[in-house]
Design a protein around this motif. Sequence first.
Motif, PDB file in Angstrom:
ATOM      1  N   GLN A   7       9.678 -32.090 102.376  1.00 34.55           N
ATOM      2  CA  GLN A   7      10.603 -31.246 101.626  1.00 34.55           C
ATOM      3  C   GLN A   7      11.881 -32.003 101.312  1.00 34.55           C
ATOM      4  O   GLN A   7      12.215 -32.998 101.968  1.00 34.55           O
ATOM      5  N   PHE A   8      12.575 -31.494 100.306  1.00 36.96           N
ATOM      6  CA  PHE A   8      13.872 -32.048  99.925  1.00 36.96           C
ATOM      7  C   PHE A   8      14.717 -30.911  99.383  1.00 36.96           C
ATOM      8  O   PHE A   8      14.222 -30.076  98.629  1.00 36.96           O
ATOM      9  N   ALA A   9      15.965 -30.869  99.788  1.00 41.43           N
ATOM     10  CA  ALA A   9      16.886 -29.863  99.265  1.00 41.43           C
ATOM     11  C   ALA A   9      18.267 -30.477  99.157  1.00 41.43           C
ATOM     12  O   ALA A   9      18.659 -31.283 100.003  1.00 41.43           O
ATOM     13  N   VAL A  32      22.011 -25.944 107.720  1.00 40.71           N
ATOM     14  CA  VAL A  32      21.214 -24.894 107.070  1.00 40.71           C
ATOM     15  C   VAL A  32      20.006 -25.512 106.366  1.00 40.71           C
ATOM     16  O   VAL A  32      18.874 -25.034 106.492  1.00 40.71           O
ATOM     17  N   LEU A  33      20.248 -26.615 105.634  1.00 38.98           N
ATOM     18  CA  LEU A  33      19.137 -27.253 104.921  1.00 38.98           C
ATOM     19  C   LEU A  33      18.087 -27.749 105.891  1.00 38.98           C
ATOM     20  O   LEU A  33      16.882 -27.650 105.639  1.00 38.98           O
ATOM     21  N   ARG A  72      17.340 -26.607 108.868  1.00 36.96           N
ATOM     22  CA  ARG A  72      16.567 -25.477 109.405  1.00 36.96           C
ATOM     23  C   ARG A  72      15.580 -24.963 108.361  1.00 36.96           C
ATOM     24  O   ARG A  72      14.410 -24.750 108.646  1.00 36.96           O
ATOM     25  N   ARG A  73      16.070 -24.799 107.129  1.00 34.36           N
ATOM     26  CA  ARG A  73      15.175 -24.236 106.108  1.00 34.36           C
ATOM     27  C   ARG A  73      14.036 -25.182 105.757  1.00 34.36           C
ATOM     28  O   ARG A  73      12.877 -24.767 105.656  1.00 34.36           O
ATOM     29  N   TRP A  99      10.077 -24.603 106.054  1.00 38.56           N
ATOM     30  CA  TRP A  99       9.122 -24.663 104.930  1.00 38.56           C
ATOM     31  C   TRP A  99       7.993 -25.647 105.212  1.00 38.56           C
ATOM     32  O   TRP A  99       6.835 -25.349 104.963  1.00 38.56           O
TER      33      TRP A  99
END
Lengths: 295, 160, 813
Positions: free
Chosen positions: A172-174, A272-273, A275-276, A280
Amino acid sequence: MDFLRPASWPEALAAKAEHPAAVPIAGGTDVMVEINFDHRRPEHLLDLGRITELREWDGDGDTVRLGAAVPYTRIVEELAGDLPGLALAGRTVASPQIRNRGGVGGNLGTASPAGDAHPALLAGGAEVEAVSVRGTRLIPIDAFYTGVKRNALAPDELIRAVRLKKATGPQQFAKVGTRNAMVIAVCAFGIALHPDVRGVRTGIGSAAPTPIRATAAEEFLAAELADGGHWDRRGPLPPALLRHFAGLVAGAANPVDDVRGTAAYRRHALGVLARRTLTWTWEQYRGEERTPTCA
Amino acid sequence: MRVTFTVNGRRQEADDVWEGESLLYVLRERLGLPGSKNACEQGECGSCTVRLDGDLVCSCLVAAGQAEGRDVRTVEGLAAEDGTLSPVQRAFVDAGAVQCGFCTPGLLVAADDLLARNPSPSDGDIREALSGNLCRCTGYEKILDAVRLAAARTAGTVDA
Amino acid sequence: MTPPRPGAGAARDRTEPGTGSTGLTPAGLTQGAGATKGGIGESTLRPDGVLKVTGEFAYASDLWHEDMLWGYTLRSPVAHARIVSVDTSQALATPGVYAVLTYDDLPAEAKHYGLEIRDTPVLAHGKVRHHGEPVALVAADHPETARRAAAKIQVEYEELPVITDEASATGPGAALVHEHRTDHYAGHVPHPNVLHRQPVIRGDADAAAARADAIVTGEYVFGMQDQAFLGPESGLAVPAEDGGVDLYVATQWLHSDLRQIAPVLGLPEDKVRMTLSGVGGAFGGREDLSMQIHGCLLALRTGKPVKIVYNRFESFFGHVHRHPARLWYEHGATKDGKLTHVRARIVLDGGAYASSSPAVVGNAASLGVGPYVVHDVDVEALALYTNNPPCGAMRGFGAVQACFAYEAQMDRLAAELGLDPVEFRQRNAMEQGSVMPTGQVVDAPAPVAELLRRVKARPLPPERQWETSEGPDVRALPGGLSNTTHGEGVVRGVGYAVGIKNVGFSEGFDDYSTARVRMEVIGGEPVVTVHTAMAEVGQGGVTVHAQIARTELGVTAVTIQPADTRVGSAGSTSASRQTYLTGGAVKQACEAVRERVLALGRRRFGSHHPAWATAELVLEDGKVVTDGGEALAALADVLGDEAVDVELEFRHRPTEPFDLRTGQGNGHVQYSFAAHRAVVEVDTELGLVKVIELACAQDVGKALNPLSVQGQIQGGTTQGLGIAVMEEIVVDPLTAKVRNPSFTDYLIPTILDTPTIPVDILELADHHAPYGLRGAGEAPTLSATPAVLAAIRQATGRALNRVPVRPEHLTGP
Ligand SMILES: Cc1cc2nc3c(=O)[nH]c(=O)nc-3n(C[C@H](O)[C@H](O)[C@H](O)COP(=O)(O)OP(=O)(O)OC[C@H]3O[C@@H](n4cnc5c(N)ncnc54)[C@H](O)[C@@H]3O)c2cc1C
Ligand code: FES
Ligand code: FES
């Protein structure tokens, strides 16, 4: 200013050897901004646009060798399966126009802490294929970023490609920005689960002088996953584990206050990122077992 | 240096080009094609959008020398030879998507490219495809209307 | 690395001046023959639309002239400094350089300019007062030659302490930004670093406060916004044989430019001929001069045409911005939800030069209470001189900053009283006949309560629109393409706001516009030509002028002449005034043309039909027609080879200055109202905002062109959204330097940040105005910002006293 237009890779390497201060230009999405705004006046521009192999990738075996100038658009369209983290990062870069030109080689060349490829490359465990007339060396991504907008390339070296293991687990990447598109990262986070080696890797962008990994967080998580038998059980991750991981990621950052955001916010947002994105990826990992591949 | 490339199907040549010039500058100042606009020269606004060998790019970030031998399509090449407007051009006028019009050439090239790839885009698709084109005047609502209209007219679901 | 001379041998399709649309002088825009009737009230299409979609429309930056040079401006890298020395010798010696100019080269006695107060040096002299102030000019054969030469100009600066806020401006021992002020505000201000101060006092706020059941006070901060028009400041100055100069430029007001340019050049006004070239947006940012004088100076010095085009970096220094402000408010109300009083203090940062600060102060003070009936008011607004970037006009000026604060106060007071915020506003809403805090009676419709009712009655957009069968669509979520949430932390909020803006120039200004209308027969058909100096900046004035001519003169073929200084002033394209003023002038000129045409008809054909003498006659479909619908003669026959040509000035009713102590006076011409409802989704953990819908209801009196009006409302709304959540010029408080002069870090909304903007247009005629219309361009920018803030407050429960709101304001302690 001179404009050098090598027609082949050996010519490009020779030109770079002859003019080590020459500035390579691939997509130009960093270089041209600097020229237009009078921030840079190199003696030589070295155009890599005619070297077709830089625009190619091949994925034989378990590794993708990604040409330095494969534009983000193609990474997103063609490599979402093999390199999901990088493809996700690619989709967040700038705009369609920029993604049609810019690529990973340029992102590495600039080595901005805000470059979006970096967290994905760090999480994916990439190697940078640096080539000069003297030969080829593979620079582990962890050793590539040497300072603010500085990298480990020698003056006569060019990036031929990056090598990345094909994903063996979810990635994942955010990134956080203050606009819903076309935005430079306030901070960014990449994560890759590597179930084959029961490992986890991460990458943090825009929250330290260079892109970095959250090593303590990775080690903590790997240990917890192993000790708790999570890889096999594939149950949900305990909230306390997620929280602790998030805290370690935030703690790994060394951010500053600037026009794009405050240090305190960057740290908070990274947590936050983390954890999310861990949620995911883990949910996807769990789902993969329950719904075996549909392909 | 000398740079030679094709613009809208015509071979063009520019001499004495300074190596730091962009494709945008050459088009506007040397080739008499000022349709592509210069709102930011840093890749952020899309007003300079052209197609380079078929790919949508910001011409302000293409070094002039990188265009050598390539095929460039600009807003000036959207209408037919006889001046008939292309579907996106017609729709931008009809839908009220043009105010000051400075963003318009870039948006047209981008919208034209979108519809070539995806003839019936969702609103989300339109927004994502046009997210690299800033407009300060319209609030984008009429631009969305125009792209929807051009798509519908091309598909024959509304009258042209 | 010597850049070559430009253009030699290159292909040139560009037309020379005056011969076509990409020439210097734009051709007239003709539209209409054979088309629908196209009068007022219809959504006719822009006459320049086709040129704009084909790329042929010539913007100021597109201009080109054989043999032209490129001008470049050297700007100060520091905000406040004494200039110790300037050495241009190396720059002058650079091959390809034709001229290098500094203050010492200015040719005339006058060396300053300014909209109202001429306090701005054409080139810095002795001192620079803000970051980016112009210090020297270069003309060269290529932009790169000019840049390299400019880099060789050696300027020695001795830095001075910077004045950046009220404390440093008016505190003990504060240095003065301008030392010897002689302007007409200097006499009444409390400190020489206060540019202008305007109180508005009505009733007895102290006594009223004692009657209040609830009182809320708050302090609010409004960040510095940039107009961010896309077409950069540009123009081309061509020296003329008579010693004068022809200037082709993108501006908002040709004649105001002219009055400032000519004295500095030492030329009479008739030797400075100005033509409007294509304008890529304005929003107030082109009301002040940018390259105009500089280009002319270089052209006159070198004897060659000189083009100047700012790039985006320079553009951030090349125009004034929206005033940042600190606003302190106290509102009181009784239990039954009636406002008792408002006290306010509004401190606007005018930056280093005056620009339009006085008018901004007047608006903030007189409109500072909002569209509400309040009998007891004590408001004070002032603008400071500081070393920050100069601030001036931007869409809704003065009223925008106040609206953000008073609407926040209204929500807080409603909450304090346990009332619904819309209901509370409606109970206090002004209406026709209400009295403003300035004592002015609102003598036209003021449907404030109705506008609120309309936005509230609209069904809410569905929840969780981001959920799709294939998983979350990040494009519809906060954070958008950056993939920050798949729904986690997302909370919806809804907020309302309403605002009031004045239309036209206020406070006794002699505000007028000039139009010239001509009717003649060409090729057997009657054709009308409209000539004004109105700056078409995208708002659609040219569309409306043609519509007015068709309605008034019954002729379909209308040509809009390029705007230039051969016709009288049209005033500024600002203050929502052009449709009212220049539209009004065109209407009146058409009426005069009609009378003359009818007189001609009576002379020629009066004996043929009694109706010529007895009936009310109108012009329709190219004919003279009785009010009963009977055609008397074709216009072509009435006119024959005569042309009827009228030029006249149109004024709105006069206004008065505000009393300097009490702010009383009939200061405004017309008021304009808009209300918004914002629906937002906030990622409450990351502090990222997605605006889902921003519905607007606005009274425009009469929509001359509904499509254009919607476009104005949607565009204005989006600029209000921008300042709410992202736009801000960040000025370093220690150095007064701009930290983000680029589109990379000064963010304006993309299409993915902009929601659907449903528009509900009311048309309640204002009988004082042409066709009953009401200026429409600015009001939507006011209420959009506080509506978005109210919605974010509802979603997050945070107080949020500052715009733009940043993620760190929505998270953390
Ligand atoms: C409007 C805009 C928005 C942007 N948004 C983002 C964003 O959201 N995220 C992001 O990460 N980046 C963003 N960027 C930056 C840029 O697009 C990326 O860094 C991109 O990856 C650069 O690739 P390029 O090929 O265009 O690089 P170039 O500009 O061609 O080169 C960049 C640097 O790398 C060097 N270089 C290039 N290729 C090689 C090579 N093969 N070997 C050695 N050195 C090389 C160059 O000399 C130069 O120093 C944005 C840029 C713009 C203009
Ligand atoms: S001018 Fe090229 S993107 Fe703005
Ligand atoms: S119409 Fe003016 S910027 Fe889009």
